[in-house]
Design a protein around this motif. Structure first.
Motif, short mmCIF file in Angstrom:
data_model
loop_
_atom_site.label_atom_id
_atom_site.label_comp_id
_atom_site.label_asym_id
_atom_site.label_seq_id
_atom_site.Cartn_x
_atom_site.Cartn_y
_atom_site.Cartn_z
N PRO A 109 0.84 -1.21 0.00
CA PRO A 109 0.00 0.00 0.00
C PRO A 109 0.87 1.26 0.00
O PRO A 109 1.98 1.24 0.53
CB PRO A 109 -0.77 -0.11 1.32
CG PRO A 109 0.00 -1.06 2.17
CD PRO A 109 0.72 -1.98 1.24
N ARG A 113 -0.58 7.58 1.56
CA ARG A 113 -1.99 7.85 1.26
C ARG A 113 -2.95 7.19 2.23
O ARG A 113 -4.16 7.39 2.13
CB ARG A 113 -2.32 7.38 -0.16
CG ARG A 113 -1.49 8.14 -1.16
CD ARG A 113 -1.95 7.98 -2.57
NE ARG A 113 -1.07 8.71 -3.45
CZ ARG A 113 -0.86 8.44 -4.72
NH1 ARG A 113 -1.50 7.42 -5.27
NH2 ARG A 113 -0.04 9.15 -5.44
N VAL A 114 -2.44 6.33 3.12
CA VAL A 114 -3.35 5.69 4.09
C VAL A 114 -2.83 5.91 5.50
O VAL A 114 -1.63 5.97 5.75
CB VAL A 114 -3.47 4.16 3.86
CG1 VAL A 114 -4.29 3.86 2.65
CG2 VAL A 114 -2.10 3.50 3.78
N LYS A 115 -3.76 6.05 6.43
CA LYS A 115 -3.41 6.12 7.85
C LYS A 115 -3.56 4.71 8.40
O LYS A 115 -4.55 4.04 8.16
CB LYS A 115 -4.41 7.03 8.58
CG LYS A 115 -4.06 8.51 8.43
CD LYS A 115 -3.50 9.07 9.74
CE LYS A 115 -3.34 10.58 9.62
NZ LYS A 115 -2.16 11.10 10.28
N PRO A 157 0.97 10.88 5.50
CA PRO A 157 -0.10 11.20 4.54
C PRO A 157 -0.36 12.70 4.39
O PRO A 157 -0.97 13.12 3.42
CB PRO A 157 -1.33 10.48 5.12
CG PRO A 157 -0.76 9.39 5.96
CD PRO A 157 0.50 9.96 6.55
#
Ligand code: HEC
Length: 332
Positions: A109, A113-115, A157
């Motif tokens: 991933p 862009r992701v927490k 992010p």
């Protein structure tokens, strides 16, 4: 035990045995595609994801998250290690897909862009994930360094490319202790500038150079397979190739002259690596390899060969910018 109950039980056991036999027969038939370039079917994907998510959740639940995880110091220190050890797969702000990130299945991933829940991120970073490209960094990194990286993941992010590079530059580069080997009294702190060019007692392969080493190996494999398009992809257009006392000063020159002969020489040759060291500092890496080559060509011969490759990282991908090859008859 009455007769009906007995029949039901026997039927259940027989069904289970048949189902297992069918599963084994399917496995042995070789029909399941294990290649990383075609995805699992939807049910298998869902099953694997569920096993992974529940396993991580169960193990992360017991982890105590440090209270100061959002401290500037932790975030800054984590930035350098993220850039050196994670960005080739997980990418970073302003960085496009790399050869590694594109080729991995499951796909890593984009962590910019992701927490991710901090306890889960810590557990995964420390222990890795089986049968995926995600390594267990706990084998080479201590918990404090891992927590600093998790602190950085919390901030990542929200960063743009400029702020990301700034944090990496301020971080003091790639630094960590020996993880599970405990505090053995030598804590390799690598500064951004001098890094660990010569670290007595340091590992032969710097973890930050792992992706560059993968390119060196892929280059050797492509050359031996006569895959000249693959060879070309891994060379920087301005590559300098020093070989047998001569020099080729660009990718085009090497591809037009020696690449074909080198590929022909290596075709069917048996290469045994005898020694390797690799180091990285920022976007530069250098990999030294010694090997013994048994060539079966027109003139069978055994050579002791040494190779130095210098690689530069551009847009997340390592490219070879310099090669030095030398060899002499006789192996080691
Ligand atoms: C060689 C490639 C590679 C490198 C290098 C790598 N990872 Fe991963 N990582 C993966 C892959 C592939 C997955 C997805 C695995 C899966 O879904 O089964 C993953 C998953 C993760 C996850 C779980 C994400 C989620 O959605 O729960 C975290 C957190 C993570 N990596 C952190 C890191 C950190 C921190 C580093 C650097 C210290 C790192 N990774 C370096 C390949 C890599």
């Amino acid at each position: 035990m009455n007769a009906t109950f007995r029949t039901v039980l026997l039927t259940l056991v027989a069904t289970a045995v048949l189902a297992l036999a069918a599963l084994a027969a399917f496995a042995w038939s070789g029909r399941y595609g294990i290649g990383a370039d075609a995805p699992h079917s939807a049910p298998v994907t869902a099953f694997v994801a569920s096993v992974r998510d529940h396993s991580i959740r169960a193990r992360a639940a017991a982890i105590a998250v440090p209270a100061d995880l959002s401290s500037e110091d932790r975030i800054r220190q984590g930035a350098g290690n993220y850039d050196a050890m994670c960005a080739t797969c997980h990418l970073a702000p302003g960085v496009g897909a790399s050869e590694l990130s594109r080729g991995l299945y499951p796909a890593p991933p984009r962590l910019d862009r992701v927490k991710i829940d901090p306890a889960a991120a810590f557990w995964v970073a420390k222990h890795g994930i089986k049968a995926s490209g995600m390594p267990a960094w706990g084998k080479s990194m201590g918990d404090e360094y891992l927590w600093n990286m998790v602190a950085f993941l919390g901030a990542l992010p929200g960063l743009d490319a400029g702020k990301y590079r700034e944090l990496v530059a301020q971080s003091g580069g790639h630094s960590h202790d020996d993880g599970e080997h405990g505090d053995d009294g030598h804590d390799h702190e690598h500064g951004a500038d001098h890094h660990d060019a010569v670290q007595p007692g340091g590992p032969a392969i710097d973890p930050g150079a792992a992706a560059a080493v993968a390119v060196v190996d892929a280059f050797g494999a492509a050359l031996a397979a006569g895959d000249l398009a693959g060879v070309k992809r891994m060379l920087d257009p301005a590559v300098l190739v020093l070989e047998g006392g001569g020099a080729e000063r660009s990718r085009d020159e090497y591809m037009d002259h020696h690449a074909g002969a080198d590929a022909a020489f290596l075709e069917g040759a048996h290469v045994t690596r005898t020694n390797r060291t690799a180091r990285a500092s920022g976007d530069l890496a250098w990999v030294a390899t010694e090997s013994t080559i048994h060539a079966h060509g027109v003139k069978p011969q055994t050579l002791a060969s040494s190779e130095t490759m210098v690689l530069a990282r551009r847009d997340g991908a390592w490219r070879i910018v310099q090669i030095h090859w030398s060899s002499r008859p006789g192996g080691t």
